[in-house]
Design an enzyme around this catalytic site. Structure first.
Site, short mmCIF file in Angstrom:
data_model
loop_
_atom_site.label_atom_id
_atom_site.label_comp_id
_atom_site.label_asym_id
_atom_site.label_seq_id
_atom_site.Cartn_x
_atom_site.Cartn_y
_atom_site.Cartn_z
CB ILE A 9 -0.91 0.00 1.25
CG1 ILE A 9 -1.80 -1.24 1.25
CG2 ILE A 9 -1.77 1.26 1.31
CD1 ILE A 9 -2.47 -1.50 2.60
CB VAL A 11 4.51 0.83 -3.33
CG1 VAL A 11 3.74 0.14 -4.45
CG2 VAL A 11 6.01 0.69 -3.52
N GLY A 12 2.87 3.28 -5.07
CA GLY A 12 2.78 4.01 -6.34
C GLY A 12 2.27 3.19 -7.51
CE LYS A 13 -0.63 -1.69 -5.34
NZ LYS A 13 -0.16 -1.07 -4.08
CB THR A 14 -3.07 3.69 -8.81
OG1 THR A 14 -3.65 2.54 -8.16
CG2 THR A 14 -4.11 4.34 -9.69
CB THR A 15 1.12 7.07 -9.36
OG1 THR A 15 0.31 7.60 -8.32
CG2 THR A 15 1.88 8.19 -10.05
CG ASP A 81 -4.40 -0.35 -10.16
OD1 ASP A 81 -5.10 -1.37 -10.37
OD2 ASP A 81 -4.83 0.64 -9.55
NE ARG A 133 6.17 7.33 -2.02
CZ ARG A 133 6.90 6.51 -2.76
NH1 ARG A 133 6.45 5.31 -3.05
NH2 ARG A 133 8.08 6.89 -3.21
CB ILE A 134 -0.42 5.70 3.75
CG1 ILE A 134 -0.07 4.48 2.89
CG2 ILE A 134 -1.77 5.51 4.43
CD1 ILE A 134 0.26 3.24 3.69
#
Length: 199
Positions: A9, A11-15, A81, A133-134
């Site tokens: 969670i 880490v930037g997957k969707t971005t 993602d 980030r969260i």
């Protein structure tokens, strides 16, 4: 080609999935995980022990529906993602006893109905970076995520990555310092993907 991003969670997957899809152009199909569609997620974060099973089953079904409906197109890549690896990791982390047994039975019934990624890009970052980030993105249901939870999640990923089938190519990327979203960085990532894949 199907490319899936995985990782803990924050880490930037969707971005990165969105940025890579934009970079590759409008012919690229983008599959994003439907967090908002999970009616149990807020309840899970408020009472994890009570709501872990329905939240996981909702994710399991929605991910299978999404991935099984994806028809491969030789002319255009698909970028997601998430992958089904995530379901198994979270189930191991959150479920036990008869709830885990029920989840496993249902997951086994669905196995094989979905397409699997040709390339899995595992994103990782230091736990402190993930927590920052969260907190920065400010999702209410994520506010109680702990460093211990993220560490256990990262360990779960490592176990599953070690057992990854030979049919899926694994690339690793550390995003502790940044998520690579500039045009040059995305071009470099795409070059790496293309030259890692067998003809």
């Amino acid at each position: 080609m199907m490319i899936a991003f995985e990782g803990p969670i924050g880490v930037g997957k969707t971005t990165l999935a969105e940025q890579l899809a934009d970079f590759l152009g409008p012919q690229t199909r983008l599959l994003l995980e439907d967090f908002a569609g999970n009616a149990f997620l807020d309840d899970f974060y408020a009472q994890p022990e009570r709501w872990a099973l329905p939240a996981q089953l909702e994710f399991l079904v929605s991910r299978h529906e999404q991935l099984s409906a994806c028809v491969p197109d030789p002319a255009a890549p698909t970028i997601a993602d998430h992958s089904l690896m995530k379901d198994r990791i979270f189930a191991e982390l959150l479920l036990s006893g008869r709830e885990r047994a029920l989840y496993d039975r249902l997951a086994a019934r669905l196995q094989g109905e979905e397409i699997t990624p040709d390339v899995l890009i595992y994103l990782d970052a230091e736990t402190g970076v993930l927590l920052e980030r969260i907190a920065r993105r400010g999702r209410t249901f994520e506010r109680d995520i702990s460093g211990h939870y993220l560490k256990a999640l990262r360990q779960g990923y490592e176990r599953h990555l070690a057992a990854l089938a030979d049919s899926t190519l694994l690339l690793r990327l550390d995003t502790s310092n940044m998520v690579p979203t500039s045009a040059n960085e995305l071009a470099s990532l795409w070059h790496r993907i293309q030259h890692s894949c067998p003809e």
